[in-house]
Design an enzyme around this catalytic site. Structure first.
Site, PDB file in Angstrom:
ATOM      1  N   GLU A  82       0.904  -1.110   0.040  1.00  0.00           N
ATOM      2  CA  GLU A  82      -0.105  -0.089   0.030  1.00  0.00           C
ATOM      3  C   GLU A  82       1.136   1.260   0.037  1.00  0.00           C
ATOM      4  O   GLU A  82       0.248   2.272  -0.130  1.00  0.00           O
ATOM      5  CB  GLU A  82      -1.028  -0.032   1.257  1.00  0.00           C
ATOM      6  CG  GLU A  82      -2.182  -0.989   1.050  1.00  0.00           C
ATOM      7  CD  GLU A  82      -2.990  -1.206   2.376  1.00  0.00           C
ATOM      8  OE1 GLU A  82      -2.510  -0.625   3.426  1.00  0.00           O
ATOM      9  OE2 GLU A  82      -3.893  -1.520   2.067  1.00  0.00           O
ATOM     10  N   GLU A 113       7.832 -21.686   7.638  1.00  0.00           N
ATOM     11  CA  GLU A 113       8.439 -20.818   8.837  1.00  0.00           C
ATOM     12  C   GLU A 113       9.371 -21.564   9.654  1.00  0.00           C
ATOM     13  O   GLU A 113      10.142 -20.895  10.389  1.00  0.00           O
ATOM     14  CB  GLU A 113       7.325 -20.444   9.603  1.00  0.00           C
ATOM     15  CG  GLU A 113       6.571 -21.437  10.354  1.00  0.00           C
ATOM     16  CD  GLU A 113       5.509 -20.927  11.100  1.00  0.00           C
ATOM     17  OE1 GLU A 113       5.531 -21.256  12.835  1.00  0.00           O
ATOM     18  OE2 GLU A 113       4.712 -20.395  10.778  1.00  0.00           O
TER      19      GLU A 113
END
Length: 272
Positions: A82, A113
C-alpha cells in the site's frame, strides 16, 4: 534459548465458545479487541525508536524490509504493497518477504516458517545491505525463519527491528529495536490472527505512515503523491488541486492533475 512465558499460547479466558450465542461471541470479541490499542499505547516509545532508526536509513538511501511468516507475513505484504499507491514511492522502497513466497499469501506453505536459513536467503535475493533496515514480524517471537534472518542481519551490521506479542521472546533478543505488544491470550486459544494480528497491523500502519511523512510524502494532511490508479483517487486529487490552486473549474483541475500525474507535481508546475 531462555525460557519465557508464551502469552500468545495461553488459554482463552472464554470457555465453550460453541455454546455461546452469536451475540455473545461478537460482544466478547469486541471487548477483547478494545484492549489492543491500549497495549500498543504502552509501547509507543519503542515504536518511535524503531521508526526513527528506519527513517534514518531511508533518508540515507536505504530500503525498509519486512519479513514474516503466516499471518504476520501477510500483514507485512499488505502494508508494503500500500505504500506506492498511497505515498507515490517506488515499489522497491518498502519490501515485504513472506516465508513460502507469493503462494503463502493465500495458502499455508507447510514447513516454510521452520527453515532458519531461508529467511536470510530470501533477503539476499533482494541484495539487502547495511544501508537497509529489516523488521522481523512474528506473534510468537519464536519463528525460526524470522529469527534466522535477523541473526544474519546482525552479523552483517544491518539494522533490525522486530514486532512480536511475547515480551522476552528470542526474536526480541535478536533485534536492535524490538517492539513487543502484550495483548494477552486470544479469544480462541492460540489464534494469533485475532488480537495479535490486529496489533501488528496497527504498529505497521504507524511505522510506515510516520516514515513516509518523514520522507516528505505528505503535505498538511494530504496524500499529495498518491498514484491515480482509479476514479475515486482522481476525484480526490482533483478536489485537492482545486483547493490548493483555488480553482473553481473541476475539469480544468482534473486535466492538470492527469497531465502531471500527482497533486504535488501539478502544484509545482502551476507556479505555486
Amino acid at each position: 534459548m531462555n525460557h519465557f512465558d508464551k502469552i500468545t499460547e495461553a488459554p482463552s479466558k472464554y470457555r465453550h465458545l460453541e455454546q455461546m450465542s452469536l451475540q455473545q461471541v461478537l460482544q466478547h470479541m469486541n471487548g477483547e479487541d478494545q484492549t489492543v490499542p491500549q497495549a500498543v499505547a504502552s509501547v509507543l516509545p519503542q515504536i518511535e525508536q524503531l521508526a526513527e532508526a528506519a527513517l534514518d536509513c531511508l533518508l540515507a538511501g536505504g530500503r525498509l524490509f519486512y519479513i514474516g511468516a503466516g499471518t504476520s507475513g501477510r500483514l507485512a505484504v499488505v502494508d508494503a504493497s500500500e505504500c506506492p499507491p498511497t505515498f507515490g514511492v517506488p515499489p522497491g522502497l518498502v519490501v515485504a518477504i513472506i516465508a513460502g513466497g507469493e503462494r503463502a499469501i493465500t495458502q499455508a506453505v507447510e514447513g516454510a516458517e521452520d527453515d532458519a536459513a531461508q529467511g536470510w536467503s530470501d533477503l539476499q535475493a533482494h541484495n539487502v545491505s547495511d544501508k537497509d533496515f529489516v523488521i522481523g514480524i512474528a506473534a510468537s517471537g519464536t519463528t525460526p525463519y524470522v529469527i534466522g534472518a535477523l541473526q544474519e542481519c546482525r552479523r552483517r551490521g544491518i539494522a533490525t527491528g522486530s514486532i512480536t506479542n511475547n515480551p522476552g521472546s528470542p526474536l526480541t533478543q535478536e533485534a536492535d529495536f524490538p517492539i513487543a505488544v502484550a495483548v494477552g491470550p486470544e479469544f480462541i486459544t492460540g489464534s494469533t490472527r485475532l488480537k495479535s494480528g490486529t496489533s501488528q497491523k496497527l504498529v505497521l500502519n504507524m511505522i510506515s505512515t510516520s516514515v513516509m511523512i518523514g520522507l516528505g510524502r505528505v503535505e498538511d494532511n494530504r496524500m499529495v503523491h498518491m498514484q491515480l490508479t482509479n476514479e475515486k483517487l482522481v476525484d480526490r486529487g482533483t478536489k485537492m488541486l482545486m483547493e490548493r490552486l483555488q480553482l473553481a473549474d473541476y475539469e480544468q483541475a482534473k486535466a492538470l492533475l492527469i497531465k502531471w500525474g500527482s497533486v504535488k507535481k501539478a502544484v509545482e508546475n502551476a507556479g505555486v
